[in-house]
Design an enzyme around this catalytic site. Sequence first.
Site, mmCIF file in Angstrom:
data_model
loop_
_atom_site.group_PDB
_atom_site.id
_atom_site.type_symbol
_atom_site.label_atom_id
_atom_site.label_comp_id
_atom_site.label_asym_id
_atom_site.label_seq_id
_atom_site.Cartn_x
_atom_site.Cartn_y
_atom_site.Cartn_z
ATOM 1 N N ASP A 2 44.283 21.361 47.972
ATOM 2 C CA ASP A 2 43.921 20.381 49.009
ATOM 3 C C ASP A 2 45.184 19.704 49.551
ATOM 4 O O ASP A 2 45.358 18.504 49.413
ATOM 5 C CB ASP A 2 42.942 19.342 48.454
ATOM 6 C CG ASP A 2 43.484 18.584 47.250
ATOM 7 O OD1 ASP A 2 44.442 19.070 46.606
ATOM 8 O OD2 ASP A 2 42.964 17.491 46.949
ATOM 9 N N ASP A 7 50.547 19.339 46.537
ATOM 10 C CA ASP A 7 50.075 20.711 46.753
ATOM 11 C C ASP A 7 51.065 21.480 47.621
ATOM 12 O O ASP A 7 51.304 22.674 47.399
ATOM 13 C CB ASP A 7 48.729 20.717 47.484
ATOM 14 C CG ASP A 7 47.643 19.961 46.776
ATOM 15 O OD1 ASP A 7 46.768 20.607 46.180
ATOM 16 O OD2 ASP A 7 47.648 18.722 46.838
ATOM 17 N N ASN A 31 42.440 15.547 48.889
ATOM 18 C CA ASN A 31 43.385 14.536 49.361
ATOM 19 C C ASN A 31 43.039 14.075 50.776
ATOM 20 O O ASN A 31 43.177 12.895 51.111
ATOM 21 C CB ASN A 31 44.809 15.085 49.313
ATOM 22 C CG ASN A 31 45.305 15.262 47.895
ATOM 23 O OD1 ASN A 31 45.039 14.441 47.022
ATOM 24 N ND2 ASN A 31 46.041 16.346 47.655
ATOM 25 N N THR A 116 44.742 23.356 42.299
ATOM 26 C CA THR A 116 45.449 22.080 42.415
ATOM 27 C C THR A 116 44.650 21.074 43.223
ATOM 28 O O THR A 116 45.176 20.043 43.636
ATOM 29 C CB THR A 116 46.839 22.277 43.049
ATOM 30 O OG1 THR A 116 46.695 22.780 44.378
ATOM 31 C CG2 THR A 116 47.682 23.238 42.218
ATOM 32 N N PHE A 157 42.173 12.304 39.501
ATOM 33 C CA PHE A 157 41.591 12.467 40.835
ATOM 34 C C PHE A 157 40.844 13.788 41.030
ATOM 35 O O PHE A 157 39.711 13.806 41.528
ATOM 36 C CB PHE A 157 42.681 12.324 41.910
ATOM 37 C CG PHE A 157 42.178 12.534 43.311
ATOM 38 C CD1 PHE A 157 41.483 11.540 43.974
ATOM 39 C CD2 PHE A 157 42.392 13.746 43.964
ATOM 40 C CE1 PHE A 157 41.001 11.726 45.266
ATOM 41 C CE2 PHE A 157 41.926 13.946 45.255
ATOM 42 C CZ PHE A 157 41.225 12.937 45.908
ATOM 43 N N ASN A 158 41.448 14.934 40.686
ATOM 44 C CA ASN A 158 40.805 16.218 40.959
ATOM 45 C C ASN A 158 39.472 16.362 40.240
ATOM 46 O O ASN A 158 38.501 16.881 40.803
ATOM 47 C CB ASN A 158 41.718 17.381 40.569
ATOM 48 C CG ASN A 158 42.843 17.600 41.555
ATOM 49 O OD1 ASN A 158 42.827 17.083 42.666
ATOM 50 N ND2 ASN A 158 43.843 18.373 41.148
ATOM 51 N N HIS A 225 52.267 16.134 40.817
ATOM 52 C CA HIS A 225 51.289 16.630 39.846
ATOM 53 C C HIS A 225 51.086 18.142 39.917
ATOM 54 O O HIS A 225 51.200 18.863 38.919
ATOM 55 C CB HIS A 225 49.948 15.927 40.060
ATOM 56 C CG HIS A 225 50.019 14.445 40.021
ATOM 57 N ND1 HIS A 225 50.103 13.730 38.841
ATOM 58 C CD2 HIS A 225 50.027 13.519 41.022
ATOM 59 C CE1 HIS A 225 50.155 12.428 39.112
ATOM 60 N NE2 HIS A 225 50.112 12.284 40.423
ATOM 61 N N ASP A 226 50.775 18.650 41.121
ATOM 62 C CA ASP A 226 50.365 20.046 41.264
ATOM 63 C C ASP A 226 51.474 21.037 40.963
ATOM 64 O O ASP A 226 51.213 22.176 40.554
ATOM 65 C CB ASP A 226 49.833 20.279 42.681
ATOM 66 C CG ASP A 226 48.620 19.417 42.991
ATOM 67 O OD1 ASP A 226 47.892 19.074 42.036
ATOM 68 O OD2 ASP A 226 48.409 19.087 44.162
#
Length: 298
Positions: A2, A7, A31, A116, A157-158, A225-226
């Site tokens: 996303d 990402d 996102n 991701t 979040f994901n 993060h991703d």
Amino acid sequence: MDPGIDDAVALAIALTEPKFAVKLVTTVAGNVSVDKTTLNALKLVEFFDRLDVPVARGAAQPLKKDFVDASYIHGASGMPGYEFPPVKLKADPRDAITAIYQTLAAAVEPLTIVATGAYTNIAQLLLDHPDIKSKIKQLVLMGGSLSGGNVSSVAEFNVFTDPEAAKIVYESGLPIVMIGLDVTLKALVSWKTLDRLATLGEAGKMLHGLITYYKDEYDGGKPLHDVNTIFYLLHPEAIKTKEYPIYVCTEGPAQGATVADFQDRWSNGKKNAVVGLDIDAAAFNQWLLEKVKQMAVK
């Protein structure tokens, strides 16, 4: 995925890494809306001249809950901070579920799926095509946390975006690697690394612009993060992992939590995920710089 700023960095490395054969990019609402995440993925595929990689539009909303984006972190477009040219490339005419299924079915050997964003597309794939599991080598998932959340006291979040999808995925029986906040909040991209990116060609300039805008910020740097999923695939030795039984909470104040049954009260010894617990942050920063330095943009 996303895209989304982190990402974008993950996809940039995946598209330019010689050891990877990227077969497909699919998008999902997260996102920002799925229309925007799809456009952003197309921008990156075109930027790196990887027109051989199809981009398929996925789920516009979670399986059950209302969709809430993270534009307060990633900006209204999802990828501000760099002026991309108008996109000429079109999204694949197939929906993400069909595209993933056909890509897996056509593969000679099982493929790795890296997620991701929210896991909505993957969950729907498993619901619609349970026969395809044998063609999935592993799921490498950015998401979850054993030590606290970033959208609630317990949820990452994901997973929080679509907890029902996450529950389906974790109960699928597929090999899962969970790269969550226990890793990503330790792998901060330092301010020094960020400054260096701006000097590494057009790709570095682009990524520096995106990351500079990124509102996810801590003392010492920013967590991409991703990108940690890609780092894990290339350097698993730099991430400390342990197998756990992971359960996903889908309602109440713990909605989106990923719970490890440390005491084996519920799992009867069965483990369903390899969970990232720690990372060599210095190695991660050095690796990121090396990857961006090697990116060629036509």
